[in-house]
Write a protein that holds these residues in place. Structure first.
Motif, PDB file in Angstrom:
ATOM      1  N   LYS A  25       0.817  -1.208   0.000  1.00 48.93           N
ATOM      2  CA  LYS A  25       0.000   0.000   0.000  1.00 48.93           C
ATOM      3  C   LYS A  25       0.856   1.265   0.000  1.00 48.93           C
ATOM      4  CE  LYS A  25      -4.083  -2.059   2.091  1.00 48.93           C
ATOM      5  NZ  LYS A  25      -5.121  -1.950   3.136  1.00 48.93           N
ATOM      6  N   THR A  26       1.833   1.288  -0.901  1.00 44.55           N
ATOM      7  CA  THR A  26       2.729   2.434  -1.005  1.00 44.55           C
ATOM      8  C   THR A  26       2.727   3.011  -2.418  1.00 44.55           C
ATOM      9  OG1 THR A  26       4.208   1.714   0.757  1.00 44.55           O
ATOM     10  CG2 THR A  26       5.140   3.175  -0.892  1.00 44.55           C
ATOM     11  N   ILE A  27       2.601   4.321  -2.503  1.00 47.24           N
ATOM     12  CA  ILE A  27       2.694   5.044  -3.768  1.00 47.24           C
ATOM     13  C   ILE A  27       3.949   5.899  -3.702  1.00 47.24           C
ATOM     14  CG2 ILE A  27       1.596   6.752  -5.279  1.00 47.24           C
ATOM     15  CD1 ILE A  27      -1.102   5.893  -3.958  1.00 47.24           C
ATOM     16  N   ALA A  28       4.732   5.888  -4.776  1.00 45.91           N
ATOM     17  CA  ALA A  28       5.983   6.649  -4.786  1.00 45.91           C
ATOM     18  C   ALA A  28       6.034   7.572  -5.995  1.00 45.91           C
ATOM     19  CB  ALA A  28       7.179   5.692  -4.815  1.00 45.91           C
ATOM     20  N   LEU A  29       6.256   8.853  -5.742  1.00 49.36           N
ATOM     21  CA  LEU A  29       6.410   9.858  -6.795  1.00 49.36           C
ATOM     22  C   LEU A  29       7.889   9.997  -7.129  1.00 49.36           C
ATOM     23  CD1 LEU A  29       4.087  12.575  -5.220  1.00 49.36           C
ATOM     24  CD2 LEU A  29       3.454  10.920  -7.004  1.00 49.36           C
ATOM     25  N   LEU A  30       8.197   9.979  -8.417  1.00 49.26           N
ATOM     26  CA  LEU A  30       9.584  10.087  -8.873  1.00 49.26           C
ATOM     27  C   LEU A  30       9.640  11.027 -10.070  1.00 49.26           C
ATOM     28  CD1 LEU A  30      12.574   9.119  -8.877  1.00 49.26           C
ATOM     29  CD2 LEU A  30      11.831   7.185 -10.292  1.00 49.26           C
ATOM     30  N   GLY A  31      10.503  12.037 -10.015  1.00 49.65           N
ATOM     31  CA  GLY A  31      10.595  13.025 -11.081  1.00 49.65           C
ATOM     32  C   GLY A  31      11.615  12.693 -12.149  1.00 49.65           C
ATOM     33  N   LEU A  88      -3.735  19.651  -2.850  1.00 51.91           N
ATOM     34  CA  LEU A  88      -4.995  18.925  -3.013  1.00 51.91           C
ATOM     35  C   LEU A  88      -5.363  18.130  -1.766  1.00 51.91           C
ATOM     36  CD1 LEU A  88      -4.595  17.661  -6.693  1.00 51.91           C
ATOM     37  CD2 LEU A  88      -5.731  19.724  -5.853  1.00 51.91           C
ATOM     38  N   PRO A  89      -6.658  17.879  -1.580  1.00 53.60           N
ATOM     39  CA  PRO A  89      -7.112  17.160  -0.382  1.00 53.60           C
ATOM     40  C   PRO A  89      -6.665  15.697  -0.370  1.00 53.60           C
ATOM     41  CG  PRO A  89      -8.940  17.504  -1.895  1.00 53.60           C
ATOM     42  CD  PRO A  89      -7.801  18.308  -2.419  1.00 53.60           C
ATOM     43  N   ASN A  90      -6.462  15.184   0.806  1.00 50.08           N
ATOM     44  CA  ASN A  90      -6.024  13.809   1.004  1.00 50.08           C
ATOM     45  C   ASN A  90      -7.209  12.937   1.420  1.00 50.08           C
ATOM     46  OD1 ASN A  90      -4.657  11.420   1.741  1.00 50.08           O
ATOM     47  ND2 ASN A  90      -4.353  12.194   3.824  1.00 50.08           N
ATOM     48  N   HIS A  91      -7.558  11.994   0.546  1.00 51.91           N
ATOM     49  CA  HIS A  91      -8.615  11.037   0.864  1.00 51.91           C
ATOM     50  C   HIS A  91      -8.055   9.614   0.915  1.00 51.91           C
ATOM     51  CE1 HIS A  91     -11.455  14.285   0.307  1.00 51.91           C
ATOM     52  NE2 HIS A  91     -11.081  14.460  -0.950  1.00 51.91           N
ATOM     53  N   LEU A  92      -6.742   9.496   0.945  1.00 47.80           N
ATOM     54  CA  LEU A  92      -6.124   8.174   0.997  1.00 47.80           C
ATOM     55  C   LEU A  92      -6.394   7.527   2.357  1.00 47.80           C
ATOM     56  CD1 LEU A  92      -2.650   9.034  -0.588  1.00 47.80           C
ATOM     57  CD2 LEU A  92      -4.505   7.749  -1.683  1.00 47.80           C
ATOM     58  N   ILE A 115      -9.277   1.311 -16.845  1.00 53.57           N
ATOM     59  CA  ILE A 115      -7.960   0.688 -16.700  1.00 53.57           C
ATOM     60  C   ILE A 115      -7.719   0.269 -15.250  1.00 53.57           C
ATOM     61  CG2 ILE A 115      -5.475   1.077 -16.882  1.00 53.57           C
ATOM     62  CD1 ILE A 115      -6.181   3.131 -19.154  1.00 53.57           C
ATOM     63  N   LEU A 116      -8.031   1.151 -14.325  1.00 49.70           N
ATOM     64  CA  LEU A 116      -7.816   0.868 -12.907  1.00 49.70           C
ATOM     65  C   LEU A 116      -8.678  -0.288 -12.418  1.00 49.70           C
ATOM     66  CD1 LEU A 116      -7.575   4.563 -11.767  1.00 49.70           C
ATOM     67  CD2 LEU A 116      -5.850   2.840 -11.237  1.00 49.70           C
ATOM     68  N   SER A 117      -9.886  -0.396 -12.952  1.00 47.21           N
ATOM     69  CA  SER A 117     -10.785  -1.465 -12.520  1.00 47.21           C
ATOM     70  C   SER A 117     -10.285  -2.846 -12.927  1.00 47.21           C
ATOM     71  CB  SER A 117     -12.193  -1.244 -13.074  1.00 47.21           C
ATOM     72  OG  SER A 117     -12.201  -1.376 -14.490  1.00 47.21           O
ATOM     73  N   SER A 118      -9.348  -2.897 -13.879  1.00 46.07           N
ATOM     74  CA  SER A 118      -8.797  -4.183 -14.318  1.00 46.07           C
ATOM     75  C   SER A 118      -7.857  -4.776 -13.277  1.00 46.07           C
ATOM     76  CB  SER A 118      -8.032  -4.020 -15.637  1.00 46.07           C
ATOM     77  OG  SER A 118      -6.794  -3.338 -15.432  1.00 46.07           O
ATOM     78  N   GLY A 119      -7.307  -3.924 -12.405  1.00 45.69           N
ATOM     79  CA  GLY A 119      -6.353  -4.385 -11.410  1.00 45.69           C
ATOM     80  C   GLY A 119      -4.983  -4.691 -11.981  1.00 45.69           C
ATOM     81  N   MET A 122      -4.277   7.958  -7.891  1.00 40.30           N
ATOM     82  CA  MET A 122      -3.771   7.440  -6.609  1.00 40.30           C
ATOM     83  C   MET A 122      -4.913   7.109  -5.638  1.00 40.30           C
ATOM     84  SD  MET A 122      -2.108  10.693  -4.524  1.00 40.30           S
ATOM     85  CE  MET A 122      -0.663  10.726  -5.574  1.00 40.30           C
ATOM     86  N   HIS A 123      -6.033   7.809  -5.757  1.00 42.79           N
ATOM     87  CA  HIS A 123      -7.148   7.540  -4.857  1.00 42.79           C
ATOM     88  C   HIS A 123      -7.997   6.356  -5.299  1.00 42.79           C
ATOM     89  CE1 HIS A 123      -6.153  11.474  -3.110  1.00 42.79           C
ATOM     90  NE2 HIS A 123      -6.783  11.028  -2.050  1.00 42.79           N
ATOM     91  N   LYS A 124      -7.759   5.866  -6.484  1.00 41.39           N
ATOM     92  CA  LYS A 124      -8.494   4.673  -6.948  1.00 41.39           C
ATOM     93  C   LYS A 124      -7.587   3.441  -6.960  1.00 41.39           C
ATOM     94  CE  LYS A 124     -11.844   7.140  -9.813  1.00 41.39           C
ATOM     95  NZ  LYS A 124     -11.495   8.495  -9.364  1.00 41.39           N
ATOM     96  N   LEU A 125      -6.309   3.647  -6.656  1.00 42.02           N
ATOM     97  CA  LEU A 125      -5.346   2.544  -6.701  1.00 42.02           C
ATOM     98  C   LEU A 125      -5.483   1.583  -5.541  1.00 42.02           C
ATOM     99  CD1 LEU A 125      -1.876   4.024  -7.728  1.00 42.02           C
ATOM    100  CD2 LEU A 125      -3.050   2.095  -8.775  1.00 42.02           C
ATOM    101  N   LEU A 126      -5.507   2.122  -4.312  1.00 48.24           N
ATOM    102  CA  LEU A 126      -5.418   1.294  -3.102  1.00 48.24           C
ATOM    103  C   LEU A 126      -6.639   1.486  -2.198  1.00 48.24           C
ATOM    104  CD1 LEU A 126      -1.675   2.120  -2.272  1.00 48.24           C
ATOM    105  CD2 LEU A 126      -2.538   0.129  -3.510  1.00 48.24           C
TER     106      LEU A 126
END
Length: 316
Positions: free
Chosen positions: A41-47, A77-81, A276-280, A312-316
């Protein structure tokens, strides 16, 4: 030259709260090597701060500043994670040597995936796609088939006869797949006939690229579009999504390397991303071609941040 730098914690700012109501309060800036292995359950931002590919492709210079502009808007932006979802910013790869910068980014993507984190990459020119794909491939090996879904006005299948650039990443991927005798699965959504010459359409046909033209890539056709996306996804094990902001109409994205009023709209992209996200099967996402120098009221940076926020809010 290519270097990796950690993101300063004060890069993110916004309204404050006592319960992490905003993303800047949720994001932890750290070095990639500090992430634990088998992270769940980790999301990582990389530039990816590189302009060389755009420069070689005769685009408007300035995409190297895209990552910082996106971060500035995303933090507000608001955090709903969920509370048990962790969000890291693991820094940025900088470089003026295109090939070395891509190689370094690829290594970082592979490392992130090995640690179980979901990579969201912030560009930079669309040459980021070659690096992202190579990082995914290095992690997965030949055990799984990778499907590429590109939201873009352009095929980016230009020949590398005169060297690589921001218009060649998917041609490079196709050639690598040919060498390794692995399948090349590529779906491009939003292709414009006024943005691709005859040779590019021929290359797409020769490589058996699937695509939907801009005239059809509209929200009123979302049922048919979703059916095409699902059919594509069924034939692959994992999906890598890449979003080129210059595919959007300049009414929504004026600050890009190659703007056009004839692009697509955010609603059809968001609807497609839901499918796409719903496919998992989504394993990585990058977003490219933001050029803050030409942005108006940070409109394009806000679009990029909102797209990332939605994913990111639909991922996990």
């Amino acid at each position: 030259m290519a270097v990796y730098k950690i993101t300063a914690s004060d890069t993110y700012s916004g309204r404050t709260s006592e319960a992490q109501h905003y993303l800047h309060e949720k994001i932890n800036c750290t070095e990639l090597s500090e992430l634990s292995k088998n992270t769940s359950k980790t999301i990582a931002l990389l530039g990816y701060a590189c302009d060389e590919g755009v420069k070689r492709n005769q685009g408007r210079i300035g995409a190297e500043n895209g990552p910082s502009a996106i971060r500035k808007q995303l933090g507000k932006l608001p955090n709903h994670l969920k509370a048990d979802t962790t969000l890291f910013d693991v820094g940025t790869v900088h470089g003026t040597d295109l090939e070395k910068t891509q190689e370094l980014l690829s290594d970082k993507v592979s490392e992130l995936m090995q640690k179980g984190a979901f990579p969201i990459l912030l560009g930079g020119g669309h040459d980021i796609a070659y690096a992202t794909f190579n990082g995914i491939k290095a992690h997965l090996g030949n055990s799984k088939t990778i499907g590429i879904i590109n939201f873009d006005a352009h095929f980016d299948l230009r020949s590398t006869e005169n060297g690589a650039n921001s218009g060649t990443p998917f041609y490079q991927i196709a050639q690598n797949c040919k060498k390794t005798e692995s399948p090349f699965h590529y779906l491009c959504l939003g292709i414009r006939e006024d943005a691709n010459d005859t040779q590019l359409f021929k290359t797409a046909k020769d490589l058996e690229v699937k695509y939907i033209l801009r005239d059809t890539f509209r929200i009123q056709f979302h049922t048919e579009i979703n059916a095409w996306i699902n059919a594509f996804i069924q034939n692959v094990d994992v999906v890598y999504v890449t979003i080129d902001l210059d595919g959007f109409s300049s009414a929504y994205a004026p600050g890009v390397s190659a703007p056009s009023p004839m692009g697509f709209t955010p609603d059809v992209v968001l609807e497609s991303l839901k499918t796409i996200l719903s496919s998992g099967k989504l394993c990585a996402l990058d977003i490219a071609e933001l050029n803050p120098e030409y942005d108006i009221d940070d409109q394009t940076a806000k679009l990029a941040a909102s797209l990332i926020h939605s994913v990111m809010h639909k991922l996990l």
